[in-house]
Design an enzyme around this catalytic site. Structure first.
Site, PDB file in Angstrom:
ATOM      1  N   ILE A 131       0.812  -1.222   0.000  1.00  0.00           N
ATOM      2  CA  ILE A 131       0.000   0.000   0.000  1.00  0.00           C
ATOM      3  C   ILE A 131       0.846   1.273   0.000  1.00  0.00           C
ATOM      4  CG2 ILE A 131      -1.935  -1.165   1.116  1.00  0.00           C
ATOM      5  CD1 ILE A 131      -1.180   0.306   3.719  1.00  0.00           C
ATOM      6  N   TYR A 184      -0.486   0.243  10.365  1.00  0.00           N
ATOM      7  CA  TYR A 184       0.479  -0.062  11.421  1.00  0.00           C
ATOM      8  C   TYR A 184      -0.246   0.120  12.748  1.00  0.00           C
ATOM      9  CZ  TYR A 184       5.013  -0.254  13.820  1.00  0.00           C
ATOM     10  OH  TYR A 184       6.076  -0.625  14.611  1.00  0.00           O
ATOM     11  N   THR A 185      -0.499  -0.970  13.468  1.00  0.00           N
ATOM     12  CA  THR A 185      -1.328  -0.909  14.666  1.00  0.00           C
ATOM     13  C   THR A 185      -0.570  -1.197  15.959  1.00  0.00           C
ATOM     14  OG1 THR A 185      -1.994  -3.223  14.363  1.00  0.00           O
ATOM     15  CG2 THR A 185      -3.417  -1.526  13.395  1.00  0.00           C
ATOM     16  N   THR A 213      -9.197   5.580  14.398  1.00  0.00           N
ATOM     17  CA  THR A 213      -9.028   5.225  15.800  1.00  0.00           C
ATOM     18  C   THR A 213      -9.343   6.368  16.760  1.00  0.00           C
ATOM     19  OG1 THR A 213      -7.343   4.555  17.426  1.00  0.00           O
ATOM     20  CG2 THR A 213      -6.600   5.879  15.589  1.00  0.00           C
ATOM     21  N   ASP A 214      -9.626   6.008  18.000  1.00  0.00           N
ATOM     22  CA  ASP A 214      -9.824   6.987  19.073  1.00  0.00           C
ATOM     23  C   ASP A 214      -8.528   7.692  19.451  1.00  0.00           C
ATOM     24  OD1 ASP A 214      -8.899   4.473  20.019  1.00  0.00           O
ATOM     25  OD2 ASP A 214      -9.525   4.949  22.062  1.00  0.00           O
ATOM     26  N   TYR A 251       1.385   6.754  16.734  1.00  0.00           N
ATOM     27  CA  TYR A 251       0.261   6.032  16.131  1.00  0.00           C
ATOM     28  C   TYR A 251      -0.911   6.977  15.887  1.00  0.00           C
ATOM     29  CZ  TYR A 251      -3.785   2.902  15.820  1.00  0.00           C
ATOM     30  OH  TYR A 251      -4.940   2.281  15.432  1.00  0.00           O
ATOM     31  N   LYS A 270      -2.414   8.130  12.201  1.00  0.00           N
ATOM     32  CA  LYS A 270      -3.800   7.805  11.860  1.00  0.00           C
ATOM     33  C   LYS A 270      -4.603   9.082  11.584  1.00  0.00           C
ATOM     34  CE  LYS A 270      -5.594   4.304  11.735  1.00  0.00           C
ATOM     35  NZ  LYS A 270      -5.799   3.370  10.600  1.00  0.00           N
ATOM     36  N   TRP A 281     -10.545   0.104  21.073  1.00  0.00           N
ATOM     37  CA  TRP A 281     -10.437  -1.075  21.933  1.00  0.00           C
ATOM     38  C   TRP A 281     -10.969  -2.309  21.203  1.00  0.00           C
ATOM     39  CZ3 TRP A 281     -11.501   0.047  27.815  1.00  0.00           C
ATOM     40  CH2 TRP A 281     -10.844   1.222  28.187  1.00  0.00           C
TER      41      TRP A 281
END
Length: 319
Positions: free
Chosen positions: A35, A77-78, A117-118, A141, A145, A166
């Site tokens: 990607i 990438y988490t 994401t939060d 992160y 994001k 979560w």
């Protein structure tokens, strides 16, 4: 046809399962399509035109054929803590990758669903964050994001960005599996009690992704509209909020009920200070779901009921 990017990840596998169950044609890719390389993405879309018929390998799941009309981006990438020391890679996957996917989708006229994401919030609020609240990420992160969201919004108009938090699911590592394994192997564990948010089951998030596609396709077929659901930014988690400590206590309760946990492990609360991590976590990251509930006309299950369904399922596999 749907192109599912990141089809081998925790959420990707759940989306793939539900696409097949709903008889939606799809093609999947994972690391074999880079990607961070726009040319590779363009080559993939070009090879799947209306005359394409794909079968039999990991990059062509779903027995799909036809032109790509939807792109679901579950890649990224988490590894939140590792991102602090791998900033370049996190940026490439979460920001540059999102931008490239958006460009590739736009070039073939496909709609895009992108997962965020939060962690884009700083966690200083005391009430649920809305889609209109200002982003202020506090970790690499979160920064990457947030930049990925901006890139998608800049490159496209036909997009849905879904923020979640979560997340746990049947495939891959997650908090529920980790707690289950620890409680079965230790007498005592400590879990952070001063971070609050909303657990989300991947099954429920995948269901919402499918509903967006099906609702949009049905509206287009019946009324000739582009979509019954306004494009834009949405937030989805299970209903309710809790702390990691109370989440763990509920896992213990439900796990013993369904015989997933076979010993009486003591769960103690601790502070973030007592459990330092390389990446700063939001102290409060509950997000409002009013916008998506109104748009999709859905009732979202509570985090407690979804956890119970998850832990009693035959698919539960905390090895």
């Amino acid at each position: 046809m749907v192109w599912l990017i990141g089809c081998k990840g925790m959420l990707g596998r759940e989306v793939a399962k539900q696409l097949s169950e709903n008889k939606i044609q799809w093609v999947g890719s994972d690391k074999e399509v880079d990607i961070t390389n726009l040319e590779a993405l363009d080559e993939f879309t070009e090879s799947h035109d209306a005359s394409a018929t794909l079968t039999g390998n990991s990059a062509s799941r779903g027995n799909a054929s036809g032109k790509i009309t939807w792109v679901i981006n579950c890649a990224g990438y988490t590894a939140v803590d590792n991102a602090e020391s791998n900033q370049e890679l996190a940026k490439k996957l979460n920001e540059d990758g999102a931008r490239n996917i958006a460009r590739a989708a736009r070039r073939v006229g496909a709609k895009m669903i992108h997962i965020s994401t939060d962690y884009v919030f700083d966690g200083t609020s005391s009430i649920p964050y809305t889609e209109e609240d200002v982003k202020n990420p506090q970790s690499v992160y979160g920064l990457t994001k947030a930049a990925g969201e901006d890139a998608v919004q800049k490159e496209m108009t036909q997009y849905y960005i879904l923020r979640t938090s979560w997340l746990y699911g049947f495939e891959g590592k997650n908090f529920v599996y980790t707690m289950t394994k620890l409680m079965n192997s230790k007498d005592t564990i400590s879990v952070v009690n001063d971070q609050k948010g909303s657990p989300t089951c991947a099954v429920d998030l995948a269901t919402v992704i499918i509903k967006i596609i099906v609702t949009s396709q049905n509206a287009h077929s019946l009324f000739g509209k582009n979509s019954a659901i306004p494009y834009g930014l949405y937030q989805f988690t299970n209903e309710g909020e809790t702390s990691w400590y109370n989440f763990a206590q509920k896992i213990k309760e439900v796990g013993k009920k369904f015989k997933r946990i076979n010993q009486n492990c003591t769960v103690n609360p601790c502070s973030t200070e007592e459990y330092p991590t390389p990446a700063k976590r939001p102290a409060y990251s509950t997000m409002s779901k009013e916008k998506i509930k109104k748009a999709l006309k859905i009732k979202i299950p509570s985090w407690e009921s979804s956890l119970e369904n998850f832990m009693k399922s035959e698919r539960f596999n905390a090895i």
